[in-house]
Design a protein around this motif. Sequence first.
Motif, PDB file in Angstrom:
ATOM      1  N   ASN A 217      37.510  43.677  39.875  1.00  0.00           N
ATOM      2  CA  ASN A 217      38.208  42.412  40.140  1.00  0.00           C
ATOM      3  C   ASN A 217      37.729  41.322  39.195  1.00  0.00           C
ATOM      4  O   ASN A 217      38.523  40.526  38.676  1.00  0.00           O
ATOM      5  CB  ASN A 217      37.985  41.981  41.589  1.00  0.00           C
ATOM      6  N   MET A 218      36.431  41.314  38.958  1.00  0.00           N
ATOM      7  CA  MET A 218      35.859  40.308  38.062  1.00  0.00           C
ATOM      8  C   MET A 218      36.391  40.480  36.628  1.00  0.00           C
ATOM      9  O   MET A 218      36.744  39.502  35.956  1.00  0.00           O
ATOM     10  CB  MET A 218      34.335  40.446  38.077  1.00  0.00           C
ATOM     11  N   LEU A 219      36.455  41.732  36.167  1.00  0.00           N
ATOM     12  CA  LEU A 219      36.951  41.992  34.820  1.00  0.00           C
ATOM     13  C   LEU A 219      38.425  41.629  34.689  1.00  0.00           C
ATOM     14  O   LEU A 219      38.851  41.054  33.679  1.00  0.00           O
ATOM     15  CB  LEU A 219      36.723  43.464  34.459  1.00  0.00           C
ATOM     16  N   GLU A 220      39.218  41.975  35.697  1.00  0.00           N
ATOM     17  CA  GLU A 220      40.640  41.659  35.655  1.00  0.00           C
ATOM     18  C   GLU A 220      40.877  40.150  35.647  1.00  0.00           C
ATOM     19  O   GLU A 220      41.763  39.643  34.961  1.00  0.00           O
ATOM     20  CB  GLU A 220      41.351  42.305  36.836  1.00  0.00           C
ATOM     21  N   GLU A 221      40.047  39.434  36.400  1.00  0.00           N
ATOM     22  CA  GLU A 221      40.177  37.971  36.422  1.00  0.00           C
ATOM     23  C   GLU A 221      39.853  37.364  35.066  1.00  0.00           C
ATOM     24  O   GLU A 221      40.310  36.255  34.753  1.00  0.00           O
ATOM     25  CB  GLU A 221      39.245  37.388  37.485  1.00  0.00           C
ATOM     26  N   ASN A 222      39.099  38.083  34.256  1.00  0.00           N
ATOM     27  CA  ASN A 222      38.747  37.590  32.925  1.00  0.00           C
ATOM     28  C   ASN A 222      39.552  38.271  31.830  1.00  0.00           C
ATOM     29  O   ASN A 222      39.148  38.307  30.666  1.00  0.00           O
ATOM     30  CB  ASN A 222      37.248  37.781  32.682  1.00  0.00           C
ATOM     31  N   GLY A 223      40.694  38.845  32.231  1.00  0.00           N
ATOM     32  CA  GLY A 223      41.609  39.412  31.234  1.00  0.00           C
ATOM     33  C   GLY A 223      41.201  40.746  30.678  1.00  0.00           C
ATOM     34  O   GLY A 223      41.623  41.124  29.585  1.00  0.00           O
ATOM     35  N   ILE A 224      40.384  41.494  31.412  1.00  0.00           N
ATOM     36  CA  ILE A 224      39.961  42.830  30.948  1.00  0.00           C
ATOM     37  C   ILE A 224      40.378  43.843  32.013  1.00  0.00           C
ATOM     38  O   ILE A 224      39.557  44.266  32.842  1.00  0.00           O
ATOM     39  CB  ILE A 224      38.444  42.892  30.717  1.00  0.00           C
ATOM     40  N   PRO A 225      41.652  44.237  32.021  1.00  0.00           N
ATOM     41  CA  PRO A 225      42.094  45.208  33.046  1.00  0.00           C
ATOM     42  C   PRO A 225      41.552  46.600  32.755  1.00  0.00           C
ATOM     43  O   PRO A 225      41.544  47.061  31.612  1.00  0.00           O
ATOM     44  CB  PRO A 225      43.616  45.171  32.918  1.00  0.00           C
ATOM     45  N   ILE A 226      41.065  47.269  33.789  1.00  0.00           N
ATOM     46  CA  ILE A 226      40.554  48.637  33.660  1.00  0.00           C
ATOM     47  C   ILE A 226      41.203  49.490  34.734  1.00  0.00           C
ATOM     48  O   ILE A 226      41.199  49.133  35.912  1.00  0.00           O
ATOM     49  CB  ILE A 226      39.020  48.681  33.807  1.00  0.00           C
ATOM     50  N   ASP A 227      41.773  50.595  34.306  1.00  0.00           N
ATOM     51  CA  ASP A 227      42.411  51.502  35.264  1.00  0.00           C
ATOM     52  C   ASP A 227      41.354  52.424  35.844  1.00  0.00           C
ATOM     53  O   ASP A 227      41.006  53.450  35.250  1.00  0.00           O
ATOM     54  CB  ASP A 227      43.509  52.301  34.556  1.00  0.00           C
TER      55      ASP A 227
END
Length: 554
Positions: A217-227
């Motif tokens: 969630n933290m990475l996605e909030e910073n524009g780093i989506p991980i599947d």
Amino acid sequence: MVTCPNCGEQYENPGKFCSKCGTPLEADSSTATPDTAVPEVSPAPQYDPAPESAPVATLKKSRKTIVMAAVVAAVLLVAIVLSVVLLGGALKSPAAKFIDIHKNMYLSPLSSAVSSSVDAITSKSSNALAYSGDMTLSFNSRLDDYYYSDTNAIFNALSIGLSADISSKEGLFGFIVSYDDDALLSGTITADKDSIGIQLPELDSKYYTITLDALLNMLEENGIPIDSDSANETKELFKELSGKDVQKLLDDISEILTSCVTKENVTKEKRKIELSYLDKDVECTVYTFTPDEDDIEAMLKKLADYLESSKTAYELFYAVYGLSYIGTGYETDDAQIRDDYDDFIDELRANARDIGTDMADSDFTWITAVNGKRVYLDKIIFRDSYSSTVSISYESYGEPKDGRRDAIVIEDEWDSMVLSSEYELDGKKLKGSLSLCYDYEDIEIEYDVDISKKSSLGLWYGTYKVNYDGDRVCKLSVDEGKSGGSDHEFAAYTDDGTFTAILNTSDKKSKIKLPSVKPTDISDYTLDELADIFEDMGRELEDIMYDLYDKIYY
């Protein structure tokens, strides 16, 4: 009825002697019936041994005949069994033998490999990546140019210690960076199915942990989506399949594919064949398969019927097709996949005749040459849409103890590609090369190894060299470590000199342990709180780099 005067044995059709005691018998000429009383007889006279020898000899001869017959029958039975076991398919038709050869060479290994892959994907307890060991990475830089002098000094003083203890459910990793034997930075990283943790004692004494969900969630909030769900989604796609079912599916399909091989389209002859790439001639039994359009059409229609009715075939198609949806953000479209599968089968059935005609018109020919159980040549020849003759062939010659050579050659009238290998096995010593030549460029891997010794990384002791167009590019040497374990020395060769990296593995279970301090869970930390932690670590790391700079230049 005649009765033996000595032992009382009775005979309806007596011989000259009693078969029980050997006493001479006299046929009763009277008309006495079986109910007639037996007359009294005087005691049996003493008889000469000579008459007794006659019936004994007769009995022995009879027994010998029976024994001889039994021996002959046993020999014939053994001969039949040996002919079946040892000759194998020698009595099979050319078509059946052709099918057996290619099932053993290609179809059976393929079905086994695919089924194993399916089991590996769907397994919830796979330990394929399990590893435990400690390693040390050091360097030896010998670059000659003046501008590389600092580079040589830095790398030659640098070393990195690595540790790993990995199972299917969790992992523990450690590292320590040293310069001139002084530790600069160390760390421990932990991971399990729910969380990860890290401790960098030179930067912060705390051992921080965070749940995977919070981290993502933290990475996605910073524009780093991980599947993070790719592995689970892949397992979900293959969940209906088992390796056993897939292997049966592929075995069934191989039976259908080989159904176009018939006694009418396979010929057999004994002749000398030429291995053009290996430059050898060998006396072989040669099988030639030349199907006509009817053979191919019938086989393809049979395949379409099978795929249409096979639940496992659709499940495998569904799983492979569904892989294209993973990571896209779109859900698997079940209806679309079903339509595409049905369309594929309809196209296969509708075009079966045209495919068969095209193959027949291309003069498709499959030649297989064997001697005993050894395949020396397997070659497919056809003409492409430009009327250019294309051939795909496998050639093999020699035995490992004297030097075996194998080659796969793909060529047409303008170009060719060759993948070849040669090796010699002397006891536990294996020496050889593997090369690929394409478009006038050649890359070769040479090896000289001892197959009785392996490092914990699974590499045989010995040397491995990579050459490109005749020039040595790099070399890997695996041997006993100078300080125990195994040394893996990788050398890269350039115009400016040689750069070498040496990885020593302890070849024992790792001694790494979890951090001794109590974990600090930062899953609920705000971004500002996390930023403060990283800023503090950054200042400590900056001080370490200044110290390193002073060591290098002062």
